[in-house]
Design a protein around this motif. Structure first.
Motif, PDB file in Angstrom:
ATOM      1  N   UNK A 129       0.859  -1.260   0.062  1.00  0.00           N
ATOM      2  CA  UNK A 129      -0.027   0.037   0.038  1.00  0.00           C
ATOM      3  C   UNK A 129       0.940   1.207   0.088  1.00  0.00           C
ATOM      4  N   UNK A 130       0.477   2.338  -0.263  1.00  0.00           N
ATOM      5  CA  UNK A 130       1.123   3.547  -0.309  1.00  0.00           C
ATOM      6  C   UNK A 130       1.682   3.853   1.128  1.00  0.00           C
ATOM      7  N   UNK A 131       0.899   3.444   1.943  1.00  0.00           N
ATOM      8  CA  UNK A 131       1.337   3.861   3.390  1.00  0.00           C
ATOM      9  C   UNK A 131       2.407   2.959   3.525  1.00  0.00           C
ATOM     10  N   UNK A 132       2.715   1.806   3.310  1.00  0.00           N
ATOM     11  CA  UNK A 132       3.733   0.817   3.561  1.00  0.00           C
ATOM     12  C   UNK A 132       5.015   1.155   2.648  1.00  0.00           C
ATOM     13  N   UNK A 133       4.959   2.267   1.710  1.00  0.00           N
ATOM     14  CA  UNK A 133       6.107   2.174   0.870  1.00  0.00           C
ATOM     15  C   UNK A 133       7.059   3.203   1.702  1.00  0.00           C
ATOM     16  N   UNK A 154       1.262  -0.668  -6.438  1.00  0.00           N
ATOM     17  CA  UNK A 154       0.697  -1.283  -5.486  1.00  0.00           C
ATOM     18  C   UNK A 154       0.199  -2.489  -5.567  1.00  0.00           C
ATOM     19  N   UNK A 155       0.509  -3.370  -4.638  1.00  0.00           N
ATOM     20  CA  UNK A 155      -0.140  -4.754  -4.896  1.00  0.00           C
ATOM     21  C   UNK A 155      -1.439  -4.968  -4.015  1.00  0.00           C
ATOM     22  N   UNK A 156      -1.794  -4.326  -3.016  1.00  0.00           N
ATOM     23  CA  UNK A 156      -2.930  -4.668  -2.288  1.00  0.00           C
ATOM     24  C   UNK A 156      -4.180  -3.626  -2.208  1.00  0.00           C
ATOM     25  N   UNK A 157      -3.632  -2.555  -1.636  1.00  0.00           N
ATOM     26  CA  UNK A 157      -4.483  -1.286  -1.449  1.00  0.00           C
ATOM     27  C   UNK A 157      -4.052  -0.163  -2.047  1.00  0.00           C
ATOM     28  N   UNK A 159      -5.353   4.171  -2.859  1.00  0.00           N
ATOM     29  CA  UNK A 159      -6.089   5.203  -2.795  1.00  0.00           C
ATOM     30  C   UNK A 159      -7.017   5.527  -3.823  1.00  0.00           C
ATOM     31  N   UNK A 160      -8.290   6.064  -3.712  1.00  0.00           N
ATOM     32  CA  UNK A 160      -9.099   5.880  -4.728  1.00  0.00           C
ATOM     33  C   UNK A 160      -8.725   6.765  -6.188  1.00  0.00           C
ATOM     34  N   UNK A 161      -7.951   7.848  -5.757  1.00  0.00           N
ATOM     35  CA  UNK A 161      -7.436   8.552  -6.797  1.00  0.00           C
ATOM     36  C   UNK A 161      -5.869   8.187  -7.361  1.00  0.00           C
ATOM     37  N   UNK A 162      -5.656   6.837  -7.121  1.00  0.00           N
ATOM     38  CA  UNK A 162      -4.182   6.382  -7.457  1.00  0.00           C
ATOM     39  C   UNK A 162      -4.163   6.368  -9.109  1.00  0.00           C
ATOM     40  N   UNK A 163      -3.454   6.978  -9.398  1.00  0.00           N
ATOM     41  CA  UNK A 163      -2.854   6.765 -10.843  1.00  0.00           C
ATOM     42  C   UNK A 163      -1.696   6.020 -11.239  1.00  0.00           C
ATOM     43  N   UNK A 164      -0.947   5.595 -10.441  1.00  0.00           N
ATOM     44  CA  UNK A 164       0.070   4.648 -10.720  1.00  0.00           C
ATOM     45  C   UNK A 164      -0.222   3.249 -10.968  1.00  0.00           C
ATOM     46  N   UNK A 165       0.815   2.444 -10.963  1.00  0.00           N
ATOM     47  CA  UNK A 165       0.610   1.007 -11.175  1.00  0.00           C
ATOM     48  C   UNK A 165      -0.030   0.334 -10.252  1.00  0.00           C
ATOM     49  N   UNK A 166      -0.769  -1.084 -10.576  1.00  0.00           N
ATOM     50  CA  UNK A 166      -1.371  -1.708  -9.300  1.00  0.00           C
ATOM     51  C   UNK A 166      -1.059  -3.286  -9.884  1.00  0.00           C
ATOM     52  N   UNK A 167      -0.775  -3.970  -8.700  1.00  0.00           N
ATOM     53  CA  UNK A 167      -0.428  -5.317  -9.009  1.00  0.00           C
ATOM     54  C   UNK A 167       1.107  -5.624  -9.011  1.00  0.00           C
ATOM     55  N   UNK A 168       1.676  -6.953  -8.927  1.00  0.00           N
ATOM     56  CA  UNK A 168       3.022  -7.147  -8.833  1.00  0.00           C
ATOM     57  C   UNK A 168       3.809  -6.890  -9.963  1.00  0.00           C
ATOM     58  N   UNK A 169       4.945  -6.711  -9.582  1.00  0.00           N
ATOM     59  CA  UNK A 169       6.157  -6.543 -11.020  1.00  0.00           C
ATOM     60  C   UNK A 169       6.022  -7.768 -11.844  1.00  0.00           C
ATOM     61  N   UNK A 170       5.887  -7.813 -12.764  1.00  0.00           N
ATOM     62  CA  UNK A 170       5.872  -9.009 -13.682  1.00  0.00           C
ATOM     63  C   UNK A 170       6.682  -8.428 -15.106  1.00  0.00           C
ATOM     64  N   UNK A 171       6.714  -9.523 -16.033  1.00  0.00           N
ATOM     65  CA  UNK A 171       7.392  -8.830 -17.493  1.00  0.00           C
ATOM     66  C   UNK A 171       6.528  -7.984 -18.063  1.00  0.00           C
ATOM     67  N   UNK A 172       5.105  -7.996 -17.822  1.00  0.00           N
ATOM     68  CA  UNK A 172       4.220  -6.837 -18.673  1.00  0.00           C
ATOM     69  C   UNK A 172       4.488  -5.690 -18.121  1.00  0.00           C
ATOM     70  N   UNK A 173       4.720  -5.713 -16.799  1.00  0.00           N
ATOM     71  CA  UNK A 173       4.880  -4.144 -16.076  1.00  0.00           C
ATOM     72  C   UNK A 173       6.319  -3.858 -16.432  1.00  0.00           C
ATOM     73  N   UNK A 174       7.228  -4.510 -16.338  1.00  0.00           N
ATOM     74  CA  UNK A 174       8.596  -4.003 -16.838  1.00  0.00           C
ATOM     75  C   UNK A 174       8.691  -3.780 -18.258  1.00  0.00           C
TER      76      UNK A 174
END
Length: 184
Positions: A129-133, A154-157, A159-174
């Protein structure tokens, strides 16, 4: 996570990305040792260690809960050279980390700034989560630098206005990590 600053007499200096071994000795002579990445730049006046407290840990509970200013701890190091970065090595750099794996990269990013490096850096980091970064505020400031591109997933939580990536780092994200996107 807790970051502690350690003043070390006769510190030989370190390279960005190295670690130290922390050894604790109990009154009965029992010893235990753990490795911690150095989070400070070589140019900093102290050595910083970011410690995640593990309930069943032998070293982290002491460092987080018991260590007080003026206490002495035993360190060995700096250790490691294969994962270190100096401005002379050039770049560009593409750094990928999750959780506490960000600690040695903080050292590299601080060294990058302190040395006046013009090497382009792209950092992709993951947190639950953003709080745990860890180092969140410092990363936000770094993201404003034209030479440092910070992307967060962010892999779990989120914020509603989050524009960053979601999910685990994988080949597609890289492969798709083209521009820094810190979110809101």
């Amino acid at each position: 996570m807790t970051t502690i600053a350690v003043a070390i007499q006769d510190w030989p200096g370190h390279r960005a990305g190295q670690h130290v071994d922390v050894r604790l000795t109990a009154p009965d002579g029992y010893q235990t040792e753990r490795s911690y990445s150095i989070g400070s730049a070589p140019e900093d006046a102290y050595v910083s260690l970011t410690v995640e407290r593990l309930d069943d840990g032998e070293v982290s509970p002491y460092l987080v809960d018991e260590l007080r200013p003026g206490d002495e701890i035993e360190l060995r190091g700096p250790v490691g050279g294969y994962f270190a970065w100096d401005n002379e090595l050039g770049g560009p750099l593409f750094l990928v980390a999750g959780g506490s794996g960000l600690v040695p990269f903080r050292s590299m990013l601080r060294h990058h700034r302190a040395s006046g490096s013009r090497v382009p850096v792209r950092l992709l980091c993951s947190a639950r989560s953003l709080e745990l970064l860890i180092y969140r505020e410092e990363l936000i400031k770094l993201a404003a630098d034209d030479l440092v591109d910070v992307s967060v997933t962010l892999t779990r939580e989120a914020p509603d206005d989050w524009r960053g990536y979601r999910g685990r780092i994988d080949p597609a994200l890289l492969a798709g990590c083209r521009h820094g996107c810190f979110g809101a």
